[in-house]
Design an enzyme around this catalytic site. Structure first.
Site, PDB file in Angstrom:
ATOM      1  N   GLU A  12    -161.184  17.926  20.866  1.00 29.87           N
ATOM      2  CA  GLU A  12    -160.435  16.914  20.106  1.00 29.87           C
ATOM      3  C   GLU A  12    -159.911  17.466  18.784  1.00 29.87           C
ATOM      4  OE1 GLU A  12    -162.819  13.372  19.517  1.00 29.87           O
ATOM      5  OE2 GLU A  12    -163.192  13.144  21.666  1.00 29.87           O
ATOM      6  N   ASP A  37    -165.625  18.497  28.574  1.00 29.69           N
ATOM      7  CA  ASP A  37    -165.368  18.132  27.176  1.00 29.69           C
ATOM      8  C   ASP A  37    -166.333  18.883  26.269  1.00 29.69           C
ATOM      9  OD1 ASP A  37    -163.571  16.507  25.901  1.00 29.69           O
ATOM     10  OD2 ASP A  37    -164.580  14.633  26.448  1.00 29.69           O
ATOM     11  N   GLU A  87    -154.589   9.626  23.391  1.00 27.32           N
ATOM     12  CA  GLU A  87    -155.380   8.396  23.529  1.00 27.32           C
ATOM     13  C   GLU A  87    -154.904   7.362  22.513  1.00 27.32           C
ATOM     14  OE1 GLU A  87    -159.593   8.985  23.866  1.00 27.32           O
ATOM     15  OE2 GLU A  87    -160.034   6.845  23.630  1.00 27.32           O
TER      16      GLU A  87
HETATM   17  O1  KIV Z   1    -164.610  11.604  27.101  1.00 25.82           O
HETATM   18  C1  KIV Z   1    -163.702  11.164  27.820  1.00 25.82           C
HETATM   19  O2  KIV Z   1    -163.919  10.525  28.847  1.00 25.82           O
HETATM   20  C2  KIV Z   1    -162.332  11.428  27.417  1.00 25.82           C
HETATM   21  C3  KIV Z   1    -161.257  10.636  28.086  1.00 25.82           C
HETATM   22  C4  KIV Z   1    -161.191   9.310  27.459  1.00 25.82           C
HETATM   23  C5  KIV Z   1    -159.960  11.336  28.047  1.00 25.82           C
HETATM   24  O3  KIV Z   1    -162.109  12.204  26.543  1.00 25.82           O
END
Ligand code: KIV
Length: 271
Positions: free
Chosen positions: A118, A86, A186
């Site tokens: 995101e 991420d 989400e």
């Molecule tokens: O940070 C995370 O764990 C996520 C998931 C909720 C998809 O983005």
């Protein structure tokens, strides 16, 4: 038969063949080993790291250094699962150049196969195109985007009315056109995720988005009952490990205090 390494075309094929995709989070080596053994298709080093491991109140304070450190540990434990990192807040939504450099660090230094980021405003769409053109696979994330939850009115279900649903649909199409290989949805209504999933060629992965997505993701600490501060409605707790761990620790304390541990079998004898 040994599992073969999951690739991005494999995920596309799974969608085409109606096979559900599994994705879970991991933040360290031992959890990556467990997810790998369970043949989970995608391991995500989510910035949920901030909440469930680092004890922050949100994902906003999470840094590149923290994400890289944990992605490296997870990479050492995984073999065949696709590894996605991420991109933390402000590591991607500044300039395309900075985003490519940061995304590149996840691939080159930490061993990830792809990055997730995101949102889908016009600036982000243009940044996604640049990152994909640089050869880095990107997964999108729409609906409730925790890094900007304040703007969305908190941790609330998104896309409930027709206008909001249409906006999410348009963002999803824009991300697909920009080159994303998959999108996480989400906290959106199940009817909306189903409609978008039918419309897109790329696989959709849901969290609080119903059954209609091509796959499902959960935060592993939530499903194991390892994070007690807050459990969203969409989480199914498959275990209650916090309780089990607390009982084990209390047992250790009692036995040490009572002189029961260590026992003979835990001790070394002199020659
Ligand atoms: O940070 C995370 O764990 C996520 C998931 C909720 C998809 O983005």
């Amino acid at each position: 038969m040994e599992r073969k390494k999951i690739t991005i075309p494999d995920l596309l094929k799974m969608k085409q063949e109606n096979k559900k995709i599994t994705m879970l989070t991991a933040y360290d080596f031992p959890m990556a080993v467990v997810l790998e053994k369970a043949a989970i298709d995608i391991i995500l080093v989510g910035d949920s790291l901030g909440n469930v491991v680092l004890g922050y109140d949100s994902t906003v304070p999470v840094t590149m250094d923290e994400m890289l450190h944990h992605t490296k540990a997870v990479n050492r434990g995984r073999k065949k699962s696709l590894l996605i990192a991420d991109m933390p807040f402000m590591s991607f939504n500044v300039t395309a150049r900075k985003t490519i450099v940061n995304a590149g660090r996840f691939i080159k230094e930490a061993g990830a196969d792809a990055v997730k980021l995101e949102g889908a405003n016009p600036d982000i769409i243009s940044i996604v195109k640049s990152v994909v053109r640089a050869g880095i696979p990107v997964m999108g994330h729409l609906g409730l985007t925790p890094q900007t939850a304040t703007i969305l009115g908190g941790d609330k279900v998104q896309g409930r009315d027709a206008k909001a649903a249409d906006s999410i649909m348009r963002q999803a199409i824009a991300l697909e056109k920009a080159g994303c290989f998959s999108i996480v949805f989400e906290c959106i209504p199940d009817s909306l995720s189903e409609e978008i999933t039918k419309k897109l060629k790329i696989p959709t992965i849901g969290i609080g988005a119903g059954k209609g997505c091509d796959g499902q993701v959960l935060v592993t600490h939530d499903l194991l009952g390892l994070y007690d501060r807050f459990t969203p409605k969409f989480v199914k707790k498959y275990a209650d490990l916090s309780k089990q761990i607390a009982a084990a620790i209390e047992n250790f304390k009692e036995e040490v205090t009572a002189g029961k541990f260590p026992a003979q079998e835990h001790c070394f004898k002199a020659k």
